[in-house]
Design a protein around this motif. Structure first.
Motif, PDB file in Angstrom:
ATOM      1  N   ILE A  11       0.836  -1.203   0.000  1.00  0.00           N
ATOM      2  CA  ILE A  11       0.000   0.000   0.000  1.00  0.00           C
ATOM      3  C   ILE A  11       0.869   1.251   0.000  1.00  0.00           C
ATOM      4  N   THR A  12       1.900   1.258   0.854  1.00  0.00           N
ATOM      5  CA  THR A  12       2.793   2.414   0.939  1.00  0.00           C
ATOM      6  C   THR A  12       3.477   2.677  -0.392  1.00  0.00           C
ATOM      7  N   SER A  13       3.920   1.604  -1.056  1.00  0.00           N
ATOM      8  CA  SER A  13       4.569   1.740  -2.357  1.00  0.00           C
ATOM      9  C   SER A  13       3.612   2.340  -3.390  1.00  0.00           C
ATOM     10  N   LYS A  14       2.371   1.854  -3.393  1.00  0.00           N
ATOM     11  CA  LYS A  14       1.369   2.361  -4.335  1.00  0.00           C
ATOM     12  C   LYS A  14       1.045   3.829  -4.048  1.00  0.00           C
ATOM     13  N   ILE A  15       0.938   4.150  -2.774  1.00  0.00           N
ATOM     14  CA  ILE A  15       0.636   5.535  -2.393  1.00  0.00           C
ATOM     15  C   ILE A  15       1.793   6.453  -2.770  1.00  0.00           C
ATOM     16  N   CYS A  16       3.013   5.990  -2.609  1.00  0.00           N
ATOM     17  CA  CYS A  16       4.193   6.778  -2.962  1.00  0.00           C
ATOM     18  C   CYS A  16       4.192   7.111  -4.458  1.00  0.00           C
ATOM     19  N   ASP A  17       3.912   6.099  -5.285  1.00  0.00           N
ATOM     20  CA  ASP A  17       3.835   6.314  -6.737  1.00  0.00           C
ATOM     21  C   ASP A  17       2.703   7.273  -7.081  1.00  0.00           C
ATOM     22  N   PHE A  18       1.568   7.078  -6.422  1.00  0.00           N
ATOM     23  CA  PHE A  18       0.395   7.933  -6.650  1.00  0.00           C
ATOM     24  C   PHE A  18       0.712   9.390  -6.295  1.00  0.00           C
ATOM     25  N   SER A  19       1.369   9.586  -5.153  1.00  0.00           N
ATOM     26  CA  SER A  19       1.686  10.938  -4.687  1.00  0.00           C
ATOM     27  C   SER A  19       2.670  11.636  -5.617  1.00  0.00           C
ATOM     28  N   GLN A  20       3.650  10.893  -6.104  1.00  0.00           N
ATOM     29  CA  GLN A  20       4.617  11.474  -7.034  1.00  0.00           C
ATOM     30  C   GLN A  20       3.931  11.972  -8.303  1.00  0.00           C
ATOM     31  N   ARG A  21       2.958  11.203  -8.775  1.00  0.00           N
ATOM     32  CA  ARG A  21       2.254  11.613  -9.998  1.00  0.00           C
ATOM     33  C   ARG A  21       1.437  12.880  -9.786  1.00  0.00           C
ATOM     34  N   ILE A  22       0.765  12.985  -8.641  1.00  0.00           N
ATOM     35  CA  ILE A  22      -0.066  14.179  -8.436  1.00  0.00           C
ATOM     36  C   ILE A  22       0.798  15.418  -8.174  1.00  0.00           C
ATOM     37  N   VAL A  23       2.009  15.210  -7.631  1.00  0.00           N
ATOM     38  CA  VAL A  23       2.943  16.325  -7.502  1.00  0.00           C
ATOM     39  C   VAL A  23       3.371  16.797  -8.886  1.00  0.00           C
ATOM     40  N   GLN A  24       3.675  15.837  -9.766  1.00  0.00           N
ATOM     41  CA  GLN A  24       4.090  16.169 -11.133  1.00  0.00           C
ATOM     42  C   GLN A  24       2.980  16.875 -11.906  1.00  0.00           C
ATOM     43  N   GLN A  25       1.732  16.589 -11.543  1.00  0.00           N
ATOM     44  CA  GLN A  25       0.612  17.246 -12.199  1.00  0.00           C
ATOM     45  C   GLN A  25       0.406  18.673 -11.703  1.00  0.00           C
ATOM     46  N   GLY A  26       1.148  19.054 -10.671  1.00  0.00           N
ATOM     47  CA  GLY A  26       1.095  20.425 -10.185  1.00  0.00           C
ATOM     48  C   GLY A  26      -0.052  20.714  -9.240  1.00  0.00           C
ATOM     49  N   TRP A  27      -0.679  19.680  -8.694  1.00  0.00           N
ATOM     50  CA  TRP A  27      -1.789  19.890  -7.772  1.00  0.00           C
ATOM     51  C   TRP A  27      -1.272  20.240  -6.385  1.00  0.00           C
ATOM     52  N   SER A  28      -1.912  21.203  -5.758  1.00  0.00           N
ATOM     53  CA  SER A  28      -1.485  21.662  -4.440  1.00  0.00           C
ATOM     54  C   SER A  28      -1.941  20.704  -3.352  1.00  0.00           C
ATOM     55  N   LEU A  29      -1.284  20.802  -2.192  1.00  0.00           N
ATOM     56  CA  LEU A  29      -1.652  19.975  -1.043  1.00  0.00           C
ATOM     57  C   LEU A  29      -3.081  20.282  -0.604  1.00  0.00           C
ATOM     58  N   ARG A  30      -3.448  21.548  -0.644  1.00  0.00           N
ATOM     59  CA  ARG A  30      -4.809  21.943  -0.269  1.00  0.00           C
ATOM     60  C   ARG A  30      -5.847  21.314  -1.188  1.00  0.00           C
ATOM     61  N   TYR A  31      -5.542  21.325  -2.487  1.00  0.00           N
ATOM     62  CA  TYR A  31      -6.473  20.751  -3.462  1.00  0.00           C
ATOM     63  C   TYR A  31      -6.636  19.248  -3.245  1.00  0.00           C
ATOM     64  N   ILE A  32      -5.534  18.557  -3.024  1.00  0.00           N
ATOM     65  CA  ILE A  32      -5.587  17.113  -2.802  1.00  0.00           C
ATOM     66  C   ILE A  32      -6.337  16.792  -1.516  1.00  0.00           C
ATOM     67  N   SER A  33      -6.036  17.543  -0.459  1.00  0.00           N
ATOM     68  CA  SER A  33      -6.716  17.318   0.820  1.00  0.00           C
ATOM     69  C   SER A  33      -8.222  17.532   0.693  1.00  0.00           C
ATOM     70  N   THR A  34      -8.601  18.606   0.006  1.00  0.00           N
ATOM     71  CA  THR A  34     -10.029  18.888  -0.202  1.00  0.00           C
ATOM     72  C   THR A  34     -10.674  17.814  -1.062  1.00  0.00           C
ATOM     73  N   GLY A  35      -9.945  17.367  -2.095  1.00  0.00           N
ATOM     74  CA  GLY A  35     -10.473  16.335  -2.974  1.00  0.00           C
ATOM     75  C   GLY A  35     -10.715  15.015  -2.255  1.00  0.00           C
ATOM     76  N   LEU A  36      -9.774  14.619  -1.397  1.00  0.00           N
ATOM     77  CA  LEU A  36      -9.946  13.391  -0.622  1.00  0.00           C
ATOM     78  C   LEU A  36     -11.131  13.520   0.327  1.00  0.00           C
ATOM     79  N   SER A  37     -11.260  14.680   0.942  1.00  0.00           N
ATOM     80  CA  SER A  37     -12.381  14.918   1.852  1.00  0.00           C
ATOM     81  C   SER A  37     -13.712  14.824   1.114  1.00  0.00           C
ATOM     82  N   GLU A  38     -13.756  15.362  -0.105  1.00  0.00           N
ATOM     83  CA  GLU A  38     -14.983  15.297  -0.905  1.00  0.00           C
ATOM     84  C   GLU A  38     -15.347  13.856  -1.227  1.00  0.00           C
TER      85      GLU A  38
END
Length: 276
Positions: free
Chosen positions: A66-93
């Motif tokens: 799970i940690t490995s998958k999350i690490c890969d996932f997080s790297q991709r969303i960083v590369q997409q330029g999404w902010s921490l606030r946007y990701i946090s809000t998106g997960l909450s939604e």
């Protein structure tokens, strides 16, 4: 991560397409229009789908995977330029969407019974996503900083024994220190006899910048090379005069071309035209 009860798994599996479509729409609506207009709909769909895959994987309780998958996932969303606030809000939604859909027909009492187990399951997943995002972001910023430092004062050999240092942007104390270090190391490494400091791209030359340039020129002279200051635009020359800055000890030229011609002469070479 603790293994949750089966109702969560069963509900996601049975309603995956509906959840994915609705959450994707919410993510696009939440994003900055400047970003969403550039990213394709498929990027949002793939990102949301990848997160749902991570949730499904969490039911198996294999933390390393799970940690490995999350690490890969997080790297991709960083590369997409999404902010921490946007990701946090998106997960909450998504969490609200999932819980609401799961309990839409339940009584308030039944909903309260599910709240604790729902949070116990999904919060560790989200916390790990945000942690890995922050770590990936820090690594990215660190690598960018190193790259910018390397580019902030490059020393480029253009001819044998002649090197050029093109400077772009403002020069502060930290950058001036790097300029000095690169100059001295470069003179030795490239066996430079003449070094040209090109300030064409420096917007402002004030007393402090001039002081750093004079220091650099003096340092180059002490290691046995000559220093030329090139790219002095008319407005920069006027500023230097108005400030009373003394550059009499530094050879100056108004363009890089003139500087290279002078450097060739200093090394007993010249540019000649070949007759047809």
């Amino acid at each position: 991560m603790n293994q949750p009860s089966n109702p969560f798994l069963k509900f996601i599996q049975n309603n995956r397409e509906e959840l994915l479509a609705e959450w994707t729409d919410k993510m696009k609506a939440l994003d900055d229009p400047k970003v969403s207009s550039v990213l394709s709909d498929q990027v949002y769909t793939n990102t949301c789908n990848e997160y749902i895959n991570i949730l499904l994987l969490s039911f198996r309780g294999e933390d390393k995977e799970i940690t490995s998958k999350i690490c890969d996932f997080s790297q991709r969303i960083v590369q997409q330029g999404w902010s921490l606030r946007y990701i946090s809000t998106g997960l909450s939604e998504f969490n609200k969407l999932l819980f609401f859909e799961m309990t839409i027909d339940d009584s308030e009492e039944e909903k309260m019974k599910l709240v604790w187990s729902f949070d116990k399951w999904i919060s560790p997943v989200n916390s790990e996503v945000l942690y890995q995002y922050a770590s990936s972001w820090e690594r990215t910023v660190s690598l960018q900083k190193i790259a910018l430092q390397e580019l902030s004062a490059p020393l480029i050999p253009v001819f044998e024994n002649i090197t050029v240092m093109p400077l772009v942007g403002t020069i502060d104390t930290e950058r001036a220190k790097r300029i000095m270090e690169n100059l001295l190391q470069g003179v030795v490494k490239h066996r430079a006899e003449v070094v040209l400091i090109d300030i064409t791209g420096v917007p402002v030359v004030d007393t402090m910048v001039a002081h750093h340039i004079i220091q650099a020129s003096e340092a180059v002279r002490l290691v046995g090379a000559k220093c030329l200051l090139v790219g002095i635009r008319p407005e920069i020359a006027q500023t230097i005069v108005n400030l009373g800055i003394d550059l009499s000890q530094v050879i100056t030229k108004n363009s890089l071309q003139k500087g290279i011609e002078s450097a060739l002469e200093m090394t007993n070479r010249q540019i000649v035209s070949l007759e047809e």
